[in-house]
Write a protein that holds these residues in place. Structure first.
Motif, short mmCIF file in Angstrom:
data_model
loop_
_atom_site.label_atom_id
_atom_site.label_comp_id
_atom_site.label_asym_id
_atom_site.label_seq_id
_atom_site.Cartn_x
_atom_site.Cartn_y
_atom_site.Cartn_z
N GLU A 165 51.36 84.60 46.76
CA GLU A 165 51.76 83.57 47.77
C GLU A 165 53.00 83.69 48.45
OE1 GLU A 165 51.14 79.72 46.15
OE2 GLU A 165 49.08 79.97 45.40
N LEU B 260 53.14 82.25 52.03
CA LEU B 260 53.22 80.63 52.15
C LEU B 260 54.95 80.37 51.68
CD1 LEU B 260 50.02 79.99 49.80
CD2 LEU B 260 50.41 79.48 52.56
N GLU B 261 55.38 80.93 50.67
CA GLU B 261 56.63 80.75 50.70
C GLU B 261 57.47 81.15 51.63
OE1 GLU B 261 60.26 79.24 48.86
OE2 GLU B 261 58.16 78.86 48.42
N ARG C 254 57.24 78.62 54.09
CA ARG C 254 57.80 77.09 54.00
C ARG C 254 59.19 77.11 54.15
NH1 ARG C 254 55.72 77.32 49.00
NH2 ARG C 254 54.01 76.36 49.21
N HIS D 239 44.07 79.66 50.13
CA HIS D 239 45.18 79.49 50.97
C HIS D 239 45.18 78.59 52.30
CE1 HIS D 239 47.05 82.07 48.15
NE2 HIS D 239 46.50 83.33 48.63
N PRO E 194 44.18 75.42 52.89
CA PRO E 194 44.82 74.08 52.98
C PRO E 194 46.33 74.17 52.51
CG PRO E 194 43.30 74.47 50.77
CD PRO E 194 43.14 75.51 51.75
N LYS E 195 46.56 75.11 51.99
CA LYS E 195 48.18 75.44 51.57
C LYS E 195 48.85 75.62 52.60
CE LYS E 195 47.22 77.03 46.88
NZ LYS E 195 47.28 78.21 46.09
N ALA E 196 48.43 76.37 53.59
CA ALA E 196 48.93 76.74 54.92
C ALA E 196 49.03 75.54 55.75
CB ALA E 196 48.13 78.05 55.47
N ARG E 197 47.97 74.83 56.04
CA ARG E 197 48.10 73.62 56.80
C ARG E 197 48.94 72.57 56.37
NH1 ARG E 197 42.54 74.93 57.53
NH2 ARG E 197 41.73 73.84 55.37
N GLU E 198 49.25 72.52 54.98
CA GLU E 198 50.07 71.51 54.13
C GLU E 198 51.45 71.96 54.68
OE1 GLU E 198 51.51 70.94 49.88
OE2 GLU E 198 49.32 71.10 50.03
N ILE E 199 51.81 73.16 54.85
CA ILE E 199 53.31 73.48 55.40
C ILE E 199 53.25 73.74 56.88
CG2 ILE E 199 53.92 74.57 53.09
CD1 ILE E 199 53.29 77.31 54.44
#
Length: 284
Positions: free
Chosen positions: A242, A245-246, A249, A269, A271-276
């Motif tokens: 990840e 993603l970090e 972020r 990954h 939803p995690k991408a869209r979250e950030i």
């Protein structure tokens, strides 16, 4: 006119007779490069000189000036890393790029080239356009700082450690940049203005680790148009699934408006991408 002072005009290709035959079978290199440059309205494709061995290459470098050395893995008379070291010793700063036939071979060479004999490794996938990407990548590296100083040119940061993937991305990215550059030119722009705008096109920066990417982001943040990042690449000396993603972020914590795209084969990954605040693209 002062933009892009370093241009690859003379290219030395070091390849065995078999490798050269394969390249020619899949498309005559020099002629196809000429066509690519013409179609993309680029000025002056480089002249390509081919030699078969490391010794022949060193003799050619002694006899005349070359802007870039592209070598295949099979040289016959010496290991490609020894060849790269010999070039660097005699001609410090001379860019040496390796074109490998497989991801496995490229990975092994990356691991064992601890002295930096090779500037970058790409994979031959049967498309001559990889040479265009190699040439533009080397030119961008050399010209970026000066061109930013002179004309505040922009850049795109690509964070990707897979040789296979960036060998595919860069030809596509450079080709698209050339096409986009042509589209924004007004019909009435004259030839000289077209040339100037072509030279002021965005550069592409390539990083293969978290630390390399962050250093480039901090150094060129004011000129970055956006970031394209893999989800999985080295961070702190080991693979982090990840890391991308970090990375994004952290970028967003510094510059929330910076456009970012996360690429991964793992849909988890998304939803995690869209979250950030990043877009997501499945590599498959």
């Amino acid at each position: 006119r002062d933009l892009m002072p370093f241009r690859v005009r003379e290219l030395l290709l070091v390849s065995s007779p078999y490798d050269s035959y394969t390249l020619e079978e899949e498309g005559a290199l020099a002629e196809t490069l000429d066509v690519e440059y013409f179609q993309l309205k680029l000025s002056g494709a480089p002249h390509v000189t081919r030699v078969s061995t490391g010794e022949e290459a060193l003799a050619a470098l002694k006899a005349r000036r070359f802007d870039l050395v592209v070598t295949m893995t099979r040289l016959g008379d010496m290991d490609v890393r020894d060849f790269g070291r010999a070039v660097k010793k005699k001609y410090p700063g001379k860019p040496v790029v390796l074109l490998a036939w497989s991801s496995a071979r490229a990975a092994r060479l990356k691991e064992t080239d601890t002295l930096g004999a090779i500037d970058q490794i790409f994979i031959w996938r049967g498309y001559i356009r990889i040479f265009l990407a190699i040439i533009k990548y080397i030119e961008d590296r050399r010209n970026l700082d000066r061109d930013i100083q002179l004309a505040d040119v922009r850049a795109i940061l690509l964070v990707e450690n897979s040789v296979r993937f960036y060998s595919s991305y860069l030809p596509m990215l450079y080709t698209e940049l050339m096409h986009q550059n042509q589209r924004v030119m007004a019909d009435g722009v004259n030839a000289m203005q077209r040339l100037r705008r072509a030279r002021a096109r965005p550069k592409i920066l390539l990083a293969e680790t978290f630390e390399e990417g962050w250093k480039l982001f901090e150094g060129y943040r004011a000129n970055l148009l956006g970031i394209i990042s893999d989800a999985r690449f080295p961070r702190g000396g080991r693979i982090d699934t990840e890391a991308g993603l970090e990375f994004v972020r952290r970028v967003k914590s510094v510059d929330s408006d910076m456009p970012a795209l996360i690429q991964s084969t793992d849909e988890a990954h998304a939803p995690k991408a869209r979250e950030i605040g990043a877009a997501f693209l499945n590599k498959r």
